[in-house]
Write an enzyme that holds these catalytic residues in place. Structure first.
Site, short mmCIF file in Angstrom:
data_model
loop_
_atom_site.label_atom_id
_atom_site.label_comp_id
_atom_site.label_asym_id
_atom_site.label_seq_id
_atom_site.Cartn_x
_atom_site.Cartn_y
_atom_site.Cartn_z
N LYS A 13 37.17 70.21 41.80
CA LYS A 13 36.87 70.29 40.36
C LYS A 13 35.49 69.70 40.05
O LYS A 13 34.93 69.97 39.00
CB LYS A 13 37.96 69.64 39.52
CG LYS A 13 38.35 68.27 39.94
CD LYS A 13 39.76 67.95 39.45
CE LYS A 13 40.35 66.85 40.30
NZ LYS A 13 41.73 67.06 40.65
N LYS A 67 34.03 71.89 50.08
CA LYS A 67 35.40 72.28 49.74
C LYS A 67 35.49 72.58 48.25
O LYS A 67 34.73 72.00 47.45
CB LYS A 67 36.41 71.21 50.17
CG LYS A 67 36.38 69.96 49.36
CD LYS A 67 37.63 69.11 49.56
CE LYS A 67 37.63 68.05 48.48
NZ LYS A 67 38.88 67.61 48.00
N LYS A 99 31.35 59.65 48.54
CA LYS A 99 31.18 59.37 47.11
C LYS A 99 29.97 58.47 46.90
O LYS A 99 29.19 58.67 45.96
CB LYS A 99 32.45 58.75 46.53
CG LYS A 99 33.55 59.77 46.45
CD LYS A 99 34.60 59.45 45.43
CE LYS A 99 35.51 60.66 45.25
NZ LYS A 99 36.90 60.32 45.06
P1 ADP Z 1 39.89 67.46 44.04
O1 ADP Z 1 39.27 67.36 45.40
O2 ADP Z 1 39.58 68.74 43.36
O3 ADP Z 1 39.58 66.27 43.18
P2 ADP Z 1 42.47 66.22 44.48
O4 ADP Z 1 41.79 65.14 45.20
O5 ADP Z 1 43.12 65.90 43.18
O6 ADP Z 1 41.46 67.45 44.28
O7 ADP Z 1 43.55 66.85 45.47
C1 ADP Z 1 44.94 66.98 45.26
C2 ADP Z 1 45.59 67.61 46.49
O8 ADP Z 1 45.01 68.90 46.78
C3 ADP Z 1 45.37 66.79 47.78
O9 ADP Z 1 46.51 66.90 48.61
C4 ADP Z 1 44.19 67.44 48.41
O10 ADP Z 1 44.14 67.22 49.79
C5 ADP Z 1 44.43 68.91 48.08
N1 ADP Z 1 43.15 69.64 47.99
C6 ADP Z 1 42.11 69.35 47.17
N2 ADP Z 1 41.09 70.21 47.33
C7 ADP Z 1 41.50 71.09 48.30
C8 ADP Z 1 40.89 72.23 48.91
N3 ADP Z 1 39.68 72.65 48.56
N4 ADP Z 1 41.59 72.88 49.86
C9 ADP Z 1 42.83 72.48 50.22
N5 ADP Z 1 43.47 71.41 49.68
C10 ADP Z 1 42.82 70.73 48.72
#
Ligand code: ADP
Ligand code: TRP
Length: 325
Positions: A196, A193, A113
């Site tokens: 959002k 990955k 970040k």
């Molecule tokens: P983002 O990375 O989109 O902000 P979050 O941090 O809110 O998503 O993630 C919420 C849950 O989803 C966590 O358990 C995270 O490890 C899982 N997660 C987020 N992105 C992925 C991905 N691309 N593939 C698999 N799991 C994911």
């Protein structure tokens, strides 16, 4: 009886990565009657990023709706909002005093970040300590999350170990549980990955069929003649094959066999229809749940009411052990 704990940030609509890496497994784990489950919306964590205060309340509510529509069943899981239980922050404070700066400086998510140009606040730096408190407050042993959270869970284990060593056995050492799709990649950049923060390559569960089709048809592939699954050398197409496999219940080699001799465009069309069909019931349930605000708020209040005594008991035990009166 094992305790399962997981949290998710209210910072935008759920996407396919969240679903395949987290939500689907959190829902499936509800079938195991030998486990207790605590799932919560980590609103405090989400304040460490940039946000609009007017949007925040909406994001919290919408995540509760998404989780309920996605299959989190309040009869089987305790679902609540993190900040409704004050012990999360209290325990994080105690953990702050047994965590070294060096441990937090090693956190990859934080470093990434900062590398993206985000000016970090102290909360962002301290984020993994609050997460350790989230898990250990309920003496969580199993934590369903995506692969990106492994290092944070490792820190929670280190925290449990350090606390137990210094103050006597109090906490279990939690373990992450990953799905077969712990890292879904972005549709238009297979080196990152799905997240959002990269909306073009991100399939939101609430996207309209038209948008889903567009995103999938535009997804990155490669110049081979046929689809294949080789994540190291052909990351983009392997990601699409993996998504097809996960949503159809097939293995990746079965998918590759089924689409032998079929062009990329045809494969993508089939994938888009599968995604649309999979999330149609979710979208319909979501629309219904969304309208029933009183019921959603009642579920969250009941969840907090059930979680609170457990959180209080752990905090009371911790206060005694560290010598507070
Ligand atoms: P983002 O990375 O989109 O902000 P979050 O941090 O809110 O998503 O993630 C919420 C849950 O989803 C966590 O358990 C995270 O490890 C899982 N997660 C987020 N992105 C992925 C991905 N691309 N593939 C698999 N799991 C994911
Ligand atoms: N850090 C997690 C994420 O970004 C969210 C989270 C906060 C969490 N507290 C938790 C996950 C406790 C599991 C357990 O996705």
């Amino acid at each position: 009886m094992k305790t399962i704990v997981s949290g998710i940030q209210p910072s935008g609509t759920l996407h396919l990565g969240n679903y395949l890496g987290f939500l689907r497994q959190a829902v499936e784990l509800q079938d195991n009657s030998g486990c207790k489950r605590f799932y919560f919306i980590v609103d405090f964590h989400s304040l460490t990023g940039r946000y609009n205060p007017k949007e925040k309340a909406k994001e919290i509510y919408e995540l509760a709706v998404d989780l309920l529509a996605g299959g989190i069943d309040p009869k089987k899981s305790t679902l609540f909002i993190q900040s409704h239980i004050e012990e999360h922050a209290n325990l994080a404070w105690i953990f702050n005093t047994i965590t070294s700066m060096g441990q937090l400086e090693r956190m990859v998510e934080y470093k990434e970040k900062v590398a993206q140009g985000i000016t970090p606040n102290a909360g962002l730096f301290d984020y993994p300590v609050l997460m350790a408190a989230d898990i250990l407050l309920y003496k969580g042993e199993l934590v369903p999350v995506g692969e990106d959270q492994l290092q944070h869970i490792e820190l929670a284990r280190d925290t449990a170990r350090a606390f137990n060593r210094r103050f006597g056995k109090t906490f279990p050492e939690p373990k992450a549980i990953l799905t077969k799709a712990p890292r879904v990649m972005s549709l238009n950049n297979a080196r990152q990955k799905m997240s959002k923060s990269l909306p073009q390559g991100c399939l939101f569960l609430t996207d309209s069929p038209k948008v889903m089709r567009e995103k999938i048809m535009r997804a990155e592939t490669d110049s081979h003649a046929e689809i294949g699954c080789d994540p190291k050398r052909r990351a983009a197409i392997s990601n699409l094959v993996m998504i097809y496999a996960e949503l159809s219940g097939m293995t990746t080699s079965e998918v590759v066999k089924m689409f032998k001799g079929v062009g990329y465009a045809e494969f993508k069309k089939e994938l888009a229809e599968l995604v649309i069909k999979t999330f149609k019931p979710f979208q319909e349930r979501r629309a219904k749940v969304f309208k029933n605000k009183a019921q959603v708020m009642k579920v969250l209040e009941e969840g907090a009411r059930n979680a609170r005594p457990i959180a209080r008991a752990t905090m009371e035990e911790v206060r005694k052990k560290v010598g507070l009166i």
